[in-house]
Write an enzyme that holds these catalytic residues in place. Structure first.
Site, mmCIF file in Angstrom:
data_model
loop_
_atom_site.group_PDB
_atom_site.id
_atom_site.type_symbol
_atom_site.label_atom_id
_atom_site.label_comp_id
_atom_site.label_asym_id
_atom_site.label_seq_id
_atom_site.Cartn_x
_atom_site.Cartn_y
_atom_site.Cartn_z
ATOM 1 N N ARG A 174 1.475 -11.198 10.111
ATOM 2 C CA ARG A 174 2.824 -10.669 10.350
ATOM 3 C C ARG A 174 3.875 -11.691 9.926
ATOM 4 O O ARG A 174 5.043 -11.343 9.729
ATOM 5 C CB ARG A 174 3.050 -10.342 11.838
ATOM 6 N N LYS A 224 0.820 -1.214 0.000
ATOM 7 C CA LYS A 224 0.000 0.000 0.000
ATOM 8 C C LYS A 224 0.860 1.273 0.000
ATOM 9 O O LYS A 224 0.514 2.251 -0.666
ATOM 10 C CB LYS A 224 -0.949 0.007 1.199
ATOM 11 N N THR A 225 1.973 1.274 0.743
ATOM 12 C CA THR A 225 2.822 2.471 0.769
ATOM 13 C C THR A 225 3.406 2.726 -0.614
ATOM 14 O O THR A 225 3.515 3.871 -1.060
ATOM 15 C CB THR A 225 3.952 2.307 1.800
ATOM 16 N N GLN A 237 -8.036 -4.888 9.022
ATOM 17 C CA GLN A 237 -6.970 -4.581 9.979
ATOM 18 C C GLN A 237 -7.335 -3.405 10.881
ATOM 19 O O GLN A 237 -6.455 -2.750 11.441
ATOM 20 C CB GLN A 237 -5.657 -4.289 9.240
ATOM 21 N N ASP A 245 -3.583 7.612 4.272
ATOM 22 C CA ASP A 245 -3.113 6.260 4.577
ATOM 23 C C ASP A 245 -3.838 5.728 5.810
ATOM 24 O O ASP A 245 -4.347 6.505 6.627
ATOM 25 C CB ASP A 245 -1.602 6.295 4.820
ATOM 26 N N GLU A 246 -3.878 4.401 5.973
ATOM 27 C CA GLU A 246 -4.475 3.740 7.143
ATOM 28 C C GLU A 246 -5.878 4.291 7.425
ATOM 29 O O GLU A 246 -6.218 4.638 8.563
ATOM 30 C CB GLU A 246 -3.580 3.913 8.382
#
Length: 727
Positions: free
Chosen positions: A607, A35-36, A251, A220-221
């Protein structure tokens, strides 16, 4: 123009998101889907291909670290500086906005940002003035409620407290707190957002400025945004601006601090013509790990839907370990980490995750016994350490005499005879004449109203502050900081603390001087000495919310599942998967909270890059009590063909005995088919109506189910007599 360098190395969905021509775009970015990368390349695309000026673009992140990384990657991609790009956190951008339009916001330009401790100190004092007993009305509880109201965009006048004694009482504190902050030119973190939102909403000039400036806004997020952040976004964006929201509803794990997962779905409802693009290709984990994560999260009902996949290898099965107790679980963790290291891997590539901080005790003890290096991720940050906050409080009061919290901290550290009685006299004088505490102190000293040791100490303190203010105009910040630390007595004061603590504190104070030197060197253009110092104070205030792991030698990482978000490790051990521990007992009666717990488990699983272990204990001593909880429902929600279950041999061994963990031929763990109902199953009861199965206990005729009914709440029913009907 050749823009291949922007689109190269992007998959089809990533390219679609980067080049989308839709005005409003929702990018559902799964764990490990890049995503970044998409955000960085989209900014570069808008600058290079669409010819937008960087000054017309705003990129919003949730930490200053993420903002710094994003800006750096954008500049690397564009091969040019992007100084005009507004890139920062909601709080950082709001601070920048208020600094620019402080007059319109009815603020003094030198306003101070309160950190959590100073905010708490003010609330404690106000609660005491209102004769509220600390035992019955803890200041921390009031602080949490006030911040929660601010996160929801509510002033004290907006709070509906009619008929609610709890809200009414705390709202009186909130009212006094608002008055104090306005009088002393103080802004807490919640106020930064709320004040800037109100300014844009109510001031036509300010709103027009931002509406005409920003043509593109990227967030973002997005799943972590709260009420006021969402409102802030809607106000600062003009009807013609393009908005790109990147997030993952699977998330969203911060509901307990105000995040609204509903904002993801609300975005597509608010902007009905928006496009939704799903990033589902994962570049982190094996196929088995992703299959487990997908199967788990499918049990949540209110989600927009994604299915992670990878071109990577199938991978090893997930190992499920059934421990006797928390000591046995901890020994297993230590053995796995030791084995990991013996294969030539690094400890720092392994993480041990847990739901509750209290779980770390047994694990830490086992790692210490095994001489396995470890660190707790997310410990105290540099600027949150006691000795650093003491030193910074001097710097704050030097540049803002209205900063009463910094006055109280600095005048009391080190102790100089100014006790609570003297402080009360200063506060009363300040209130009577509507002046700051430091001016009230000078008035009382001039009048001779404070004598003795307290008077001498206060006089010396005022002389030090005055001297430092003069020094600040003509000396570098680092020299000023060194003078404060030495002349105030802080260095000697903390150095007297016994053992390693005193040494550590003095070393930190020395490091603070180095930090100010580094900051001075980072300021490339010519600034006045005072401006550099004020900018430094703004920087450390805004950085106070960021998490950062300390740099140590190779060590295994221990952390809560909440702290693990955004990280990745080759080896992950998720511990303590037992009912009432994970999912947490507080979530049992709420479907929304239970789904957030499941999202938290999903975050933990995703993770892992290569190997994943899951553990649970038959019994656990936690918070001083022994518990005997069944294994977590989350284990049952992972397909059995993805799991190898192992358990210890049935013999007692000492804490220091090395153990072997053979694979069990046949798992004795039972799935929900035993009772005929799945957790989350909708059912109909002839008397109680519709409900959802939350939990079950027992087997056979003694089997019991816990159901949350729409009309009558949660009830336990004996299954054989319940007469339930599946819906």
């Amino acid at each position: 123009m050749d823009v291949s360098y922007i689109l190269d190395n992007l998959n089809e969905e990533q390219r679609q998101a980067v080049t989308s021509e839709k005005q409003h775009l929702m990018v559902l970015a799964g764990a490990g889907s890049g995503k970044t990368r998409v955000l960085v390349h989209k900014v570069a695309w808008e600058v290079e291909a669409l010819k937008k000026n960087p000054s017309a673009i705003m990129a919003v992140t949730f930490t200053n670290k993420a903002a710094t990384e994003m800006r750096s990657r954008i500049e690397d991609l564009l091969q040019s500086p992007a100084n005009d790009l507004w890139c920062g956190t909601f709080h950082g951008l709001s601070h920048r906005l208020l600094k620019r339009f402080y007059k319109e916001a009815d603020l003094d330009g030198g306003f101070t940002i309160l950190d959590s401790d100073d905010q708490l100190r003010i609330i404690k004092r106000l609660s005491k003035e209102q004769n509220l007993d600390e035992a019955s009305w803890p200041a921390r509880q009031s602080q949490w409620q006030i911040n929660s109201w601010k996160d929801d965009g509510l002033r004290c006048k907006d709070v509906n407290d009619q008929g609610d004694f709890f809200k009414e009482t705390i709202n009186k504190v909130y009212k006094s707190y608002e008055e104090v902050c306005k009088q002393d030119n103080l802004l807490d973190f919640g106020e930064l957002l709320l004040k800037s939102f109100e300014l844009i909403k109510d001031n036509e000039f300010v709103r027009s400025y931002f509406h005409s400036r920003f043509k593109s806004i990227l967030i973002d997020e997005f799943q972590d945004t709260n009420v006021i952040q969402y409102k802030w976004l809607l106000e600062i964006a003009s009807p013609s601006a393009s908005i790109t929201a990147v997030g993952d509803d699977d998330q969203s794990i911060y509901g307990w601090r105000g995040a609204k997962v509903e904002n993801v779905a609300s975005f597509t409802k608010t902007f009905k013509s928006s496009e939704t693009i799903r990033l589902e290709q994962n570049y982190r984990s094996t196929n088995i790990i992703l299959s487990a994560a997908n199967a788990l999260i499918e049990n949540n009902t209110d989600r927009m839907g994604k299915n992670l996949w990878t071109e990577q290898i199938e991978g090893e099965k997930i190992i499920l370990y059934q421990a006797f107790n928390e000591q046995d679980e901890a020994r297993f963790v230590a053995d796995i980490l030791r084995e990991w290291m013996s294969k030539g891997e690094l400890y720092e590539d392994a993480a041990v995750l847990y739901r509750s901080n209290a779980q770390s005790r047994a694990i830490e003890e086992a790692l210490l016994r095994s001489s396995i290096p470890y660190r707790i991720y997310g410990g105290h940050r540099f600027y949150e350490r006691l000795e650093i906050k003491n030193a910074i409080s001097y710097l704050k009061i030097i540049f803002n005499h209205s900063d009463n919290p910094s006055f109280e901290r600095s005048v009391s550290n080190p102790t100089r005879g100014v006790g609570e009685k003297t402080l009360n006299k200063i506060r009363n004088t300040a209130k009577k004449y509507n002046i700051s505490y430091i001016k009230a102190s000078a008035k009382l000293i001039d009048e001779g109203s404070i004598s003795g040791r307290g008077g001498s100490g206060l006089r010396a303190y005022l002389e030090l502050i005055a001297h430092c203010r003069e020094m600040a105009e003509n000396n570098p910040l680092s020299e000023l900081m060194e003078h404060i630390i030495q002349s105030s007595g802080l260095y000697a004061y903390h150095g007297k603390e016994p053992g390693e603590k005193g040494k550590t504190r003095t070393e930190n104070l020395e490091e603070l001087i180095s930090a100010t030197k580094n900051f001075e060197q980072s300021v490339v253009d010519e600034r006045k000495r005072i401006e550099v110092a004020e900018e430094y104070l703004d920087m450390i205030s805004l950085d106070s919310g960021d998490r950062q792991a300390s740099e140590h030698d190779d060590a295994a990482q221990l952390m809560t599942l909440h702290s693990a978000k955004g990280l990745e490790f080759k080896l992950v051990l998720v511990t303590g998967l037992e009912e009432s521990l994970f999912p947490h007992g507080r979530s049992m009666d709420s479907i929304s909270q239970l789904e957030e717990e499941r999202r938290l488990c999903y975050v933990g699983i995703t993770r892992a890059m290569q190997k994943l272990y899951i553990t649970y204990a038959e019994s656990r001593r936690l918070h001083g009590s022994d518990t005997f909880n069944p294994p977590s429902r989350f284990i049952r929600e992972i397909p059995k063909d993805l799991i190898d279950e192992i358990r210890p041999r049935a013999q007692t061994t000492s804490a220091f005995t090395e153990r072997k963990y053979p694979v069990a031929k046949e798992s004795k763990y039972k799935v929900e088919e035993e009772i005929g109902y799945a957790l989350g199953q909708k059912v109909l009861h002839p008397s109680f109506g519709e409900g959802i199965v939350l939990n079950y206990e027992g087997t056979g005729e003694a089997a019991r189910v816990q159901i949350n009914f729409d009309e009558v709440g949660t009830k336990w029913l004996v299954l054989s007599f319940a007469k339930l009907e599946k819906i």
